[in-house]
Write an enzyme that holds these catalytic residues in place. Structure first.
Site, PDB file in Angstrom:
ATOM      1  N   TYR A 142     -23.366  36.377  40.840  1.00 26.12           N
ATOM      2  CA  TYR A 142     -23.792  37.512  39.723  1.00 26.12           C
ATOM      3  C   TYR A 142     -22.651  37.388  38.532  1.00 26.12           C
ATOM      4  CZ  TYR A 142     -27.672  39.774  41.650  1.00 26.12           C
ATOM      5  OH  TYR A 142     -29.120  40.301  42.065  1.00 26.12           O
ATOM      6  N   GLU A 149     -25.236  33.681  31.225  1.00 21.62           N
ATOM      7  CA  GLU A 149     -26.343  34.596  30.267  1.00 21.62           C
ATOM      8  C   GLU A 149     -25.766  34.814  29.007  1.00 21.62           C
ATOM      9  OE1 GLU A 149     -28.918  37.078  32.483  1.00 21.62           O
ATOM     10  OE2 GLU A 149     -28.554  35.800  34.318  1.00 21.62           O
TER      11      GLU A 149
END
Length: 225
Positions: A142, A149
């Site tokens: 994550y 991102e």
């Protein structure tokens, strides 16, 4: 007998597992052979677009009750990824950057585990190893995925600003202005909110998974005795 709903969900998850497995293989091979992020998007971009855009179906699955996953959580995850894929498709400065490779590697490992685990779960096949991987690897993947991102968004900013990509300036016939550059900067703030929410949600899911299997093991021992 498998219901039509479950048959559809198994098929969907199997196809996604295969797709992301191919992406992971191609991505790993490219990075190993070249030792460089250059050319990564050209190598796997087409497949990433297909399978990530297909994931929009998961928002519908949650919204209509095909699966029990939170529609809000699903929307946050899918929308952020789709947005990053859109940037990678249209902003050249993102395509050969380390952040894109980090993002895609984090996604592909996560998705191979996640989709295969879901497919087996629907068929009521209990795979503790896959379950453990599903609810443990996110602890690392994550943060690395979010770093990839946000880094991809960051590396797109200069290009978007200079070319006015997806930007509508005044005056115009619509009498409406839209600055995509500012939207991207603003979106970075959502990760500050979104990551803790998703992370704590997954920690809760991990706790439930481990607890349920401990309970199952205890029950088995009692029955054996």
């Amino acid at each position: 007998m498998v219901s039509i709903k479950n048959l559809y969900l198994v098929l969907y998850n199997v196809i996604q597992t295969i797709g992301w497995s191919v992406i992971l293989f191609k991505l790993s091979t490219h990075l190993f052979e070249t030792q460089s992020p250059v050319g990564v998007w050209q190598k796997v971009g087409g497949l990433v677009s297909i399978f990530q855009y297909a994931a929009v179906l998961e928002i519908i699955h949650s919204a209509v009750g095909l699966v029990k996953t939170s529609a809000v959580t699903t929307f946050i995850q899918v929308f952020s990824r789709v947005a990053c894929v859109f940037l990678a498709e249209n902003v050249p400065t993102t395509q050969n950057h380390f952040f894109l490779s980090l993002m895609l590697m984090s996604w592909s490992i996560t998705e191979v585990i996640r989709y295969s685990f879901y497919a087996l779960s629907i068929l009521k096949i209990d795979s503790y190893i896959l379950g453990w991987l599903r609810y443990t690897t996110f602890i690392i993947l994550y943060p690395t995925g979010v770093t990839g991102e946000t880094g991809t968004i960051w590396t797109s900013l200069e290009f978007v600003k200079n070319t006015k990509f997806m930007t509508l300036t005044m005056p115009n016939s619509l009498n409406f202005a839209f600055d995509f550059h500012n939207v991207l900067i603003f979106s970075l703030g959502f990760y500050v909110i979104g990551l803790p929410y998703l992370y704590t949600y997954m920690l809760g899911q991990r706790k439930k998974f481990i607890a349920s299997h401990k309970k199952g093991s205890t029950t088995t021992v009692k029955k054996t005795n």
